[in-house]
Design a protein around this motif. Sequence first.
Motif, short mmCIF file in Angstrom:
data_model
loop_
_atom_site.label_atom_id
_atom_site.label_comp_id
_atom_site.label_asym_id
_atom_site.label_seq_id
_atom_site.Cartn_x
_atom_site.Cartn_y
_atom_site.Cartn_z
N LEU A 189 10.24 6.68 -3.74
CA LEU A 189 9.64 5.22 -3.28
C LEU A 189 10.82 5.01 -2.28
CD1 LEU A 189 8.20 3.66 -6.47
CD2 LEU A 189 7.09 4.53 -4.47
N ARG A 190 12.01 5.54 -2.45
CA ARG A 190 13.21 5.22 -1.55
C ARG A 190 13.11 5.64 -0.35
NH1 ARG A 190 17.23 6.94 -6.16
NH2 ARG A 190 15.71 8.82 -6.01
N THR A 191 12.57 7.15 -0.20
CA THR A 191 12.62 7.85 1.00
C THR A 191 11.21 8.08 1.45
OG1 THR A 191 12.52 10.05 -0.16
CG2 THR A 191 14.72 9.14 0.35
N ARG A 192 10.25 7.91 0.94
CA ARG A 192 8.75 8.10 0.82
C ARG A 192 8.38 9.52 1.04
NH1 ARG A 192 5.93 3.62 -0.19
NH2 ARG A 192 7.41 2.03 -0.21
N ALA A 193 9.59 10.56 0.55
CA ALA A 193 9.31 12.08 0.56
C ALA A 193 8.22 12.50 -0.47
CB ALA A 193 10.72 12.60 0.40
N LEU A 194 7.41 13.10 -0.25
CA LEU A 194 6.26 13.61 -1.15
C LEU A 194 6.40 15.18 -1.54
CD1 LEU A 194 3.53 12.23 -2.33
CD2 LEU A 194 2.37 13.27 -0.25
N LYS A 241 10.33 6.69 -8.46
CA LYS A 241 9.34 7.77 -8.25
C LYS A 241 8.01 7.49 -8.68
CE LYS A 241 12.76 11.30 -7.62
NZ LYS A 241 13.01 12.47 -8.04
N LEU A 242 7.05 7.87 -7.97
CA LEU A 242 5.66 7.84 -8.47
C LEU A 242 5.11 9.19 -8.44
CD1 LEU A 242 3.71 4.79 -6.93
CD2 LEU A 242 4.32 4.89 -9.34
N SER A 243 4.33 9.66 -9.73
CA SER A 243 3.50 10.67 -9.87
C SER A 243 2.11 10.33 -9.42
CB SER A 243 3.69 11.26 -11.07
OG SER A 243 3.16 10.66 -12.11
N GLN A 268 0.89 -1.28 0.09
CA GLN A 268 0.10 -0.17 -0.06
C GLN A 268 0.81 1.39 0.02
OE1 GLN A 268 -3.52 0.13 2.63
NE2 GLN A 268 -2.85 2.05 3.25
N ILE A 269 0.73 2.03 -1.04
CA ILE A 269 1.65 3.35 -1.03
C ILE A 269 0.97 4.45 -0.46
CG2 ILE A 269 2.60 4.63 -2.80
CD1 ILE A 269 3.64 2.04 -2.62
#
Length: 432
Positions: free
Chosen positions: A275-280, A257-259, A238-239
């Motif tokens: 996706l590596r750091t979960r930074a948004l 990354k995901l946009s 779950q993202i």
Amino acid sequence: MTLFKKLLFLLLFGFSSALMAQQLVVEVTQGVDSPVPVAVAPFGWGGDALPEDIAEIISQNLGRSGFFKSMNRENMLSFPEREEQVFFRDWRMVNQDYLVIGRMEPLSENEVKITFELYDVLKEERILVREVSVGKQSLRDAAHYVSDAVFEALTGIKGAFSTRIVYVAADRRDAENQRYRLRLADWDGERARTILESNEPILSPAWSFDGTKLAYVSFETTRPVIYIQHLATGQREQIQSFPGLNGAPAWSPDGHKLSLVLSKDGNPEIYVLDLRTRALDRMTQSSAIDTEPFWAPDGKSLFFTSDRGGSPQIYRMDLASRSVERVTYEGSYNARGRLTQDGRFLAMVHRGSSRRFQIAVQDLKSGRLDILTNSDYDESPSIAPNGSIVMYATQDGGRGILSAVSLDGRIRFNMPVPQGDVREPAWSPFLK
């Protein structure tokens, strides 16, 4: 509610056609004006019966491409397996330009060696000869490999017969009894299998660029949640599950990354998740609806749909400067864009003077826009990795089906199912 917002609502929540997981079947409805005649003779084999007829699959692939007219086996005068058995006069008599022959030999109990050859009948020349070793359970994969090689040798275009597609199928027996399935299949609908099943809608499947993972939106918790699924293991992650909209995931070319589209701050905006750091990272700041992001092949810019100019159009953001420019101008509606891998052509859902929602392609170099389809409600374009075909969802007889058209509009085929509807096609990249 604006028209764009209504369409967005329908896209996310009104996806309620009766869907059923059935086998897709390719039906070519239009090929090139003069398809090239090609014969694929049965491959030689002296062992026990095999689970697949390789030559027949190759013949079907070439015929379904629209570029070629495959010869029926019953009209062949001979079945050569080796060069010395090829008599070109026989093939000229039955008006064939090219001939594919092959033979298979056992390497072990479960493995075979396939040798195939391609001939130019008119020049009486061998164009291609190649060998491949496969397990007996992978003969269909081998047939797609041979098809790719033959297709590229004759057209100069890399074949995409070894690629896969995913799509959403659903079975709505009544308003309270629905079943949605995310299906994975060969490019021609064969070997379809369900990789996710839910009573709630599944939307926006997106391939990672290495072809190993899918991102999608599932409503299985009754709210839109973005997941990543590893195809080899089925493992799911779950993202994002913020309050409000979580939608339209798209992978960056490097897979890191995901946009996304999130409405956690009130209005749908474009974000990029590392996706590596979960930074948004929030990319857009607009009172308009910004949605449907997708990456340029070089990863340096994001394209997205926005109604910030008064109607839904496609925009491009330079990721270094965050500057935004409008890309589409022709027509009152341009949305759900997808780029060819060379970044030159933009396929999209277009509404022009006809007021119909059709698939169009814009040459980003010249600006020329061509409408490729003639139906009324086309959606979700997805481009084959060789840039030759756009697959999309449309309506036929009140049911949702998949259709496809070449970027030059000369080749068309449908992929109906016996029952139910299908939507949301996503064509894989080239697979290793």
